[in-house]
Design an enzyme around this catalytic site. Structure first.
Site, PDB file in Angstrom:
ATOM      1  N   ARG A 128      18.960  35.905 -68.927  1.00 53.17           N
ATOM      2  CA  ARG A 128      18.543  36.252 -67.561  1.00 53.17           C
ATOM      3  C   ARG A 128      19.570  35.733 -66.598  1.00 53.17           C
ATOM      4  NH1 ARG A 128      12.350  36.562 -67.229  1.00 53.17           N
ATOM      5  NH2 ARG A 128      12.523  38.657 -68.014  1.00 53.17           N
ATOM      6  N   GLN A 133      21.884  41.351 -65.679  1.00 55.47           N
ATOM      7  CA  GLN A 133      20.732  41.945 -64.980  1.00 55.47           C
ATOM      8  C   GLN A 133      20.605  43.454 -65.218  1.00 55.47           C
ATOM      9  OE1 GLN A 133      20.768  40.499 -61.005  1.00 55.47           O
ATOM     10  NE2 GLN A 133      18.558  40.281 -60.942  1.00 55.47           N
ATOM     11  N   ASP A 136      18.819  44.337 -68.536  1.00 56.43           N
ATOM     12  CA  ASP A 136      17.557  43.657 -68.813  1.00 56.43           C
ATOM     13  C   ASP A 136      16.399  44.655 -69.001  1.00 56.43           C
ATOM     14  OD1 ASP A 136      15.343  42.065 -68.888  1.00 56.43           O
ATOM     15  OD2 ASP A 136      15.783  40.965 -67.053  1.00 56.43           O
ATOM     16  N   TYR A 235      11.613  31.815 -67.771  1.00 62.56           N
ATOM     17  CA  TYR A 235      10.309  32.188 -68.311  1.00 62.56           C
ATOM     18  C   TYR A 235       9.319  31.041 -68.104  1.00 62.56           C
ATOM     19  CZ  TYR A 235      12.437  36.061 -70.887  1.00 62.56           C
ATOM     20  OH  TYR A 235      13.078  37.219 -71.226  1.00 62.56           O
TER      21      TYR A 235
HETATM   22  N1  NAD Z   1      18.226  38.400 -64.428  1.00 58.26           N
HETATM   23  C1  NAD Z   1      17.389  37.562 -63.843  1.00 58.26           C
HETATM   24  O1  NAD Z   1      17.780  36.664 -63.173  1.00 58.26           O
HETATM   25  C2  NAD Z   1      15.902  37.738 -64.055  1.00 58.26           C
HETATM   26  C3  NAD Z   1      15.448  38.783 -64.834  1.00 58.26           C
HETATM   27  C4  NAD Z   1      14.073  38.931 -65.047  1.00 58.26           C
HETATM   28  C5  NAD Z   1      13.183  38.041 -64.462  1.00 58.26           C
HETATM   29  N2  NAD Z   1      13.644  37.038 -63.703  1.00 58.26           N
HETATM   30  C6  NAD Z   1      12.688  36.081 -63.099  1.00 58.26           C
HETATM   31  O2  NAD Z   1      12.050  35.354 -64.134  1.00 58.26           O
HETATM   32  C7  NAD Z   1      10.742  35.006 -63.728  1.00 58.26           C
HETATM   33  C8  NAD Z   1       9.706  35.348 -64.804  1.00 58.26           C
HETATM   34  O3  NAD Z   1       9.536  36.751 -64.858  1.00 58.26           O
HETATM   35  P1  NAD Z   1       9.017  37.538 -66.128  1.00 58.26           P
HETATM   36  O4  NAD Z   1       8.606  38.867 -65.683  1.00 58.26           O
HETATM   37  O5  NAD Z   1       9.962  37.445 -67.224  1.00 58.26           O
HETATM   38  O6  NAD Z   1       7.765  36.716 -66.559  1.00 58.26           O
HETATM   39  P2  NAD Z   1       7.001  36.801 -67.944  1.00 58.26           P
HETATM   40  O7  NAD Z   1       6.686  38.226 -68.255  1.00 58.26           O
HETATM   41  O8  NAD Z   1       7.671  36.000 -68.988  1.00 58.26           O
HETATM   42  O9  NAD Z   1       5.650  36.013 -67.569  1.00 58.26           O
HETATM   43  C9  NAD Z   1       4.834  36.443 -66.559  1.00 58.26           C
HETATM   44  C10 NAD Z   1       4.508  35.370 -65.560  1.00 58.26           C
HETATM   45  O10 NAD Z   1       3.360  34.681 -66.011  1.00 58.26           O
HETATM   46  C11 NAD Z   1       3.438  33.361 -65.584  1.00 58.26           C
HETATM   47  N3  NAD Z   1       2.539  32.526 -66.382  1.00 58.26           N
HETATM   48  C12 NAD Z   1       2.601  32.208 -67.695  1.00 58.26           C
HETATM   49  N4  NAD Z   1       1.574  31.408 -68.032  1.00 58.26           N
HETATM   50  C13 NAD Z   1       0.829  31.226 -66.914  1.00 58.26           C
HETATM   51  C14 NAD Z   1      -0.363  30.505 -66.625  1.00 58.26           C
HETATM   52  N5  NAD Z   1      -0.998  29.814 -67.549  1.00 58.26           N
HETATM   53  N6  NAD Z   1      -0.823  30.551 -65.363  1.00 58.26           N
HETATM   54  C15 NAD Z   1      -0.181  31.252 -64.396  1.00 58.26           C
HETATM   55  N7  NAD Z   1       0.940  31.945 -64.595  1.00 58.26           N
HETATM   56  C16 NAD Z   1       1.447  31.935 -65.845  1.00 58.26           C
HETATM   57  C17 NAD Z   1       4.905  33.016 -65.742  1.00 58.26           C
HETATM   58  O11 NAD Z   1       5.241  31.916 -64.919  1.00 58.26           O
HETATM   59  C18 NAD Z   1       5.569  34.310 -65.292  1.00 58.26           C
HETATM   60  O12 NAD Z   1       5.857  34.327 -63.934  1.00 58.26           O
HETATM   61  C19 NAD Z   1      10.510  35.708 -62.399  1.00 58.26           C
HETATM   62  O13 NAD Z   1      10.737  34.800 -61.361  1.00 58.26           O
HETATM   63  C20 NAD Z   1      11.561  36.773 -62.382  1.00 58.26           C
HETATM   64  O14 NAD Z   1      11.920  37.167 -61.073  1.00 58.26           O
HETATM   65  C21 NAD Z   1      14.979  36.844 -63.493  1.00 58.26           C
END
Ligand code: NAD
Length: 390
Positions: A128, A133, A136, A235
């Site tokens: 990530r 990006q 992804d 994550y």
């Molecule tokens: N290239 C990059 O920089 C990039 C790419 C993708 C995502 N991201 C970022 O990564 C972060 C995570 O995104 P994602 O879609 O991969 O998440 P994910 O699909 O892995 O998980 C979903 C969300 O559930 C939350 N979660 C897990 N257990 C929980 C609990 N018990 N209670 C409440 N919330 C809980 C996690 O904190 C996460 O935000 C985001 O901030 C996203 O913007 C960055």
């Protein structure tokens, strides 16, 4: 160098790994595309469109695997746990396979790929970083899932989403609550708002607050703090059962007051935490809807049935697995851009560059030369670290 696109074989799968629009860019990078006859049709891309962009159509899957040095799929062996194994005998030593492999699912399927001698790349393991990006695929699919979850909820709910003032009275807006504000959750907030609902969300990562608010959602704060809520890759990190217990207690009131609850709290490689219990469902108003986007990993709601829709205590609970696959045109188009960006990174001047000093290549490469080579995957399955070749 030839890139082959087989038709997806998972039952009812309608997506396709490459769409015609990316073919000219691949050509510029020295990559020819061959596509299995009819591979894109169910997603809205007929063979003629591929041919117009310079691809070749092959009638037989075996011939396609034979012709291509690189095979790109959506659900490759591993992620396709129903029919994916049928492709193994078609693969050959040195061939590259790219797709969803479910690398933290079963070590057996990875070893089977390794035994075929292929260099298999898993899109799930994409780092990530800003550089990666555009490649992804998890984010692409999560975006579609978040959107479709809201559309499905709106269709299922016996209420309208927007606030309306009519001669026959005023309709209050639907209240949509999202648990887990990652990529899918954030897209769900944006979509719910576009349809006129009042959207709120909760995430254990404090960084999510600002993102929720920037989309016009209300952030639900709970008086508990997760330990190391986020890992180095961004994550969410697994918490202990005491933490989840406390979350359930604190989430109860908001869940009961919501018309729609969308749960998207997943932890990579782990069973999803149960955040909505049977008792919480019982307290929701009749006709309410829960869309459990974590259903494939056990579900965030105790009453979710894997890949099914059930009605419990007058609440509809949708645990469909492949929501992204129900929007095959755009799921394929986004995925094709991710795959094409990756291929342009991997292939330089018509040659594959197996440069494991490159983070993107090292982290996504799962099997090579007969071995499961990925350090993270080996560690996850408790396999001994491989000796570093000098
Ligand atoms: N290239 C990059 O920089 C990039 C790419 C993708 C995502 N991201 C970022 O990564 C972060 C995570 O995104 P994602 O879609 O991969 O998440 P994910 O699909 O892995 O998980 C979903 C969300 O559930 C939350 N979660 C897990 N257990 C929980 C609990 N018990 N209670 C409440 N919330 C809980 C996690 O904190 C996460 O935000 C985001 O901030 C996203 O913007 C960055």
């Amino acid at each position: 160098m030839i890139v082959g696109v087989p038709k997806e074989m998972y039952p009812k799968e309608r997506r396709v790994a490459l769409v015609p629009a990316v073919i000219p860019n691949l050509k510029k990078a020295g990559l020819e595309v061959v596509i299995e006859q009819g591979a894109g049709l169910a997603a809205g891309y007929p063979d003629t469109e591929y041919v117009d962009k310079g691809a070749r159509v092959i009638g037989s899957r075996a011939e396609l695997f034979q012709a291509a040095e690189i095979i790109v799929q959506f659900l490759a062996h591993g992620a396709n746990d129903k029919t994916g194994a049928a492709d193994l005998p078609l693969m050959r030593k040195g061939q590259i396979v790219l797709g969803f492999l479910r690398p933290l699912g079963s070590v057996k399927t990875l070893q089977e790929l390794a035994e075929r001698g292929v260099a298999a790349f898993s899109v799930e393991l994409m780092p990530r970083t800003t550089r990666a990006q555009s490649m992804d695929a998890l984010s692409s699919m999560a975006t579609i899932c978040g959107y479709k979850a809201v559309v499905l909820a709106a269709d299922t709910l016996p209420r309208m989403f927007p606030m309306l003032t009519t001669a026959a009275g005023t309709i209050a807006p639907a209240r949509v609550f999202i648990i887990g504000a990652g990529v899918a959750g954030l897209q769900a907030i944006a979509t719910a708002r576009r349809l006129g609902a009042v959207a709120s969300a909760y995430d254990m990562r404090p960084a999510a607050k600002e993102q929720v608010q920037s989309l016009g959602g209300r952030f639900v704060e709970l008086p508990i703090e997760a330990k190391d809520a986020q890992d180095a890759r961004g994550y969410g990190k697994a918490q202990d059962e005491t933490f989840y217990q406390r979350q359930r207690e604190l989430l109860g009131k908001t869940v009961a007051e919501s018309d729609v609850v969308i749960t998207a709290a997943v932890i990579p490689g782990k069973k999803s935490p149960v955040l909505v219990t049977k008792e919480m469902v019982e307290k929701m108003a009749p006709g309410s809807v829960i869309i459990d986007l974590a259903a494939e990993r056990g579900g965030n709601c105790e009453l979710t049935k894997p890949d099914e829709t059930v009605v419990e205590h007058n609440v509809t609970i949708i645990g469909e697995f492949n929501l992204a696959g129900t929007v095959p045109y755009h799921a394929s188009s986004l995925y094709a851009r991710n795959v094409s960006a990756f291929l342009q990174h991997l292939v330089k001047e018509g040659q594959v560059r197996m440069d494991t000093s490159d983070e993107i290549i090292r982290e996504t490469l799962v099997t090579q030369n007969g071995e499961v080579v990925n350090a993270r995957v080996r560690e996850f399955f408790g396999l001994p670290a491989l000796a570093v070749k000098v």
